[in-house]
Design a protein around this motif. Structure first.
Motif, short mmCIF file in Angstrom:
data_model
loop_
_atom_site.label_atom_id
_atom_site.label_comp_id
_atom_site.label_asym_id
_atom_site.label_seq_id
_atom_site.Cartn_x
_atom_site.Cartn_y
_atom_site.Cartn_z
N ALA A 410 0.87 -1.09 0.08
CA ALA A 410 -0.05 0.01 0.07
C ALA A 410 0.74 1.12 0.02
O ALA A 410 0.53 2.30 -0.63
N ALA A 411 1.94 1.28 0.68
CA ALA A 411 2.93 2.55 0.76
C ALA A 411 3.38 2.73 -0.43
O ALA A 411 3.79 3.73 -1.06
N ILE A 412 4.19 1.60 -0.99
CA ILE A 412 4.87 1.78 -2.49
C ILE A 412 3.88 1.90 -3.60
O ILE A 412 4.38 2.19 -4.75
N GLY A 413 2.63 1.70 -3.36
CA GLY A 413 1.78 1.60 -4.66
C GLY A 413 2.07 0.62 -5.53
O GLY A 413 1.66 0.89 -6.88
N LYS A 414 2.61 -0.55 -5.25
CA LYS A 414 3.23 -1.54 -6.30
C LYS A 414 3.02 -2.78 -5.60
O LYS A 414 3.06 -3.05 -4.23
N ALA A 415 2.64 -4.09 -6.45
CA ALA A 415 2.67 -5.37 -5.84
C ALA A 415 3.75 -5.92 -5.58
O ALA A 415 4.75 -5.53 -6.35
#
Length: 439
Positions: A410-415
Motif C-alpha cells: 500500500a505504501a509503495i503503490g506496487k505489488a
C-alpha cells in the motif's frame, strides 16, 4: 631563555651566544648547555621541512577541495562546507554562524528528526534547489548537488533561497511525522531529506506552483518516499538520484511518467527475515508504517502519537518476547526478525517481560482493559489476538508477515512479487498470498 624569533637568523643566534658567554664569563658548563640546546632544539627547527602546495588563482574549486581532503588526513577533515564558508567569507558572510543559527532554530522547534542534518546536507539541498531553478528557467541544463556544483554556489543565490530551504526542511519534518517518523534515530535515510527538503522549498518558492497543498500530489510524494525506503535506494552515493528526484517529482505531478525511484523500487518477501536490526532503512520503514496509524499501547489502550512516543521513551521490542522464544527453542531468524517486532513504550515492555503473550494479555486485562480494547491494541500492531492468546507463534508469524507485506504494498503503490515463489515457500514454509486477518 632563548628568543625564538631569531631562530632562523644564524648571525643573530651567534651574536646571542657570544653575549651569553660574556654574561657568564665564558663559563665552560654554560657553553656546553647551549650546544646541547642548539643540537636538540634549534637545529631540528631549522631543518624541519614544511610541505607546501602552490595553487594558482585559476585552480577550479573542486580541485582545491580534493587537494584539501587528500592532504588533511588528521584531525577534523575539511569538507565542502568549510570551502564554501571560506568562499563566502571573501564577501564578509559568516556561513558557519548562519548554519549554527539555522540548526538552533530546528532544535528550538524540537524537530528531532532533523538532528543529524549537517551543514554539508544543507548546502547539497541548496545546490539542488538553485540548479533546479536555473534548469526550469532554461539557464542551465544540469540539476546537481555534486561537490563541484556546491562549490559553484554564489552568495546571492544562497541568500535568495536560504529562508525557502529552511522552511523546506521544516515541511519535510512535518511530512515525516505524518509518515510515522518522529526522531532522527527512526529516520530510514538522512540523505533522502536532501531532495525532500528541496522539493518542498521549490514548491513554495515564487517559482513554484504550490502544488503540494493538493492531497493527490502529496500522495505521489508519499509513494515516492516509501519507494525510496523499501527499495533501499539511498544507501550509497546518491547525488545523481537526488537530481532525478526533484526533476521527476514535479514532472510526475504534471502528469509525467513515474519517477525513476518509483520504477526501480523492488521488495522481496524474504527480505523481512533478514531485517534483524534497526541498521537497515527498510526495518525502520516497517516500524514507521506501524506508527503511521497511531497504534494503541498494549497496557493502557491509548493512542501512541508523536507526543507520547517521545515522552514514553518508545523503542522497538519483540511481540513474542526474546526470553520466551529462546526457552521454547523457536528459530532465531524468525523471532528476531522485523516480523516479530513493534514500537513499544519502555514501561509497557517492562510489564511484558519475558512472558508468553497469553500471560501478558492477562496483565492487560488486570489493567481494566476490555477484551475489545485489547484486541484493537494488538491488531493495531498487526498482531492477531487469537494467535497470541493461544501462544501460536507459527500462525502468528505467517499472518503478521502477510500483513506487513500488505502494508508495504500500500505504501509503495506496487505489488510485491514472489509472495508465492519457491524461495518464499522454502523460507516461510507456506505461500504469503493468503488473506491476512483484519487489522
Amino acid at each position: 631563555m632563548f628568543p625564538l624569533n631569531i631562530t632562523f637568523d644564524s648571525s643573530a643566534v651567534m651574536h646571542w651566544m657570544m653575549n651569553l658567554n660574556v654574561y657568564y664569563h665564558n663559563d665552560v658548563e654554560i657553553g656546553s648547555i647551549f650546544m646541547k640546546f642548539y643540537d636538540s632544539v634549534i637545529k631540528p627547527i631549522i631543518a624541519y621541512k614544511i610541505p607546501v602546495i602552490e595553487l594558482g588563482k585559476d585552480t577550479p574549486r573542486e580541485a582545491v577541495c580534493q587537494i584539501f581532503e587528500n592532504v588533511n588526513t588528521g584531525g577534523v577533515p575539511l569538507t565542502v562546507f568549510e570551502l564554501v564558508t571560506a568562499t563566502f567569507a571573501a564577501d564578509e558572510y559568516d556561513l558557519r554562524a548562519d548554519w549554527n543559527e539555522i540548526y538552533k532554530k530546528w532544535v528550538d522547534k524540537k524537530l528531532d528528526v532533523l538532528k543529524d542534518v549537517s551543514g554539508v546536507n544543507f548546502l547539497a539541498a541548496m545546490s539542488l534547489l538553485v540548479t533546479y531553478q536555473k534548469y526550469k528557467k532554461g539557464i542551465s541544463g544540469a540539476v546537481s548537488c555534486k561537490k563541484r556544483e556546491i562549490l559553484k554556489l554564489e552568495l546571492e543565490d544562497y541568500l535568495n533561497n536560504r529562508d525557502s530551504l529552511i522552511r523546506g526542511f521544516i515541511d519535510a519534518a512535518s511530512f515525516l511525522a505524518q509518515q510515522g517518523i518522529y526522531r532522527s534515530n527512526d529516520l530510514p535515510y538522512t540523505s533522502q531529506l536532501i531532495p525532500l527538503a528541496a522539493i518542498f522549498a521549490y514548491d513554495k518558492s515564487k517559482a513554484g506552483s504550490n502544488s503540494l497543498i493538493l492531497s493527490t500530489n502529496i500522495d505521489k510524494l508519499v509513494q515516492w518516499y516509501w519507494c525510496g525506503v523499501f527499495g533501499e535506494l539511498y544507501g550509497g552515493a546518491n547525488e545523481a538520484r537526488f537530481a532525478l528526484d526533484i526533476v521527476d517529482i514535479f514532472a510526475w505531478i504534471n502528469e509525467g511518467k513515474d519517477p525513476d525511484t518509483v520504477v526501480r523500487a523492488n521488495f522481496q518477501p524474504t527480505r523481512l527475515l533478514s531485517m534483524q536490526t534497526r541498521n537497515s532503512a527498510a526495518y525502520k520503514g516497517v516500524m514507521a508504517l506501524i506508527m503511521q496509524s497511531s497504534p494503541l499501547d498494549f497496557m493502557s489502550g491509548n493512542k501512541m502519537d508523536i507526543a507520547s512516543y517521545l515522552e514514553e521513551d518508545t523503542d522497538i521490542h519483540h511481540i513474542f518476547p526474546q526470553a520466551y522464544c529462546i526457552a521454547n527453542n523457536l528459530p532465531q531468524r524468525k523471532w528476531n526478525s522485523v516480523i516479530n517486532k513493534t514500537p513499544i513504550y519502555a514501561g509497557t515492555n517492562r510489564s511484558i517481560g519475558g512472558r508468553a503473550p497469553s500471560e501478558y494479555i492477562k496483565t492487560m486485562q488486570n489493567k481494566k482493559l476490555s477484551q475489545q480494547t485489547i484486541d484493537l491494541a494488538l491488531k493495531s500492531h498487526m498482531a492477531n489476538p487469537d494467535y497470541l492468546r493461544s501462544d501460536n507463534f507459527d500462525e502468528y508469524f505467517i499472518d503478521r508477515a502477510i500483513q506487513i507485506l500488505n502494508r508495504i504494498e500500500a505504501a509503495i503503490g506496487k505489488a510485491i512479487p514472489g509472495r508465492d515463489s519457491d524461495e518464499t515457500i522454502k523460507e516461510y514454509g507456506v505461500t504469503l498470498k493468503r488473506q491476512a486477518s483484519s487489522i
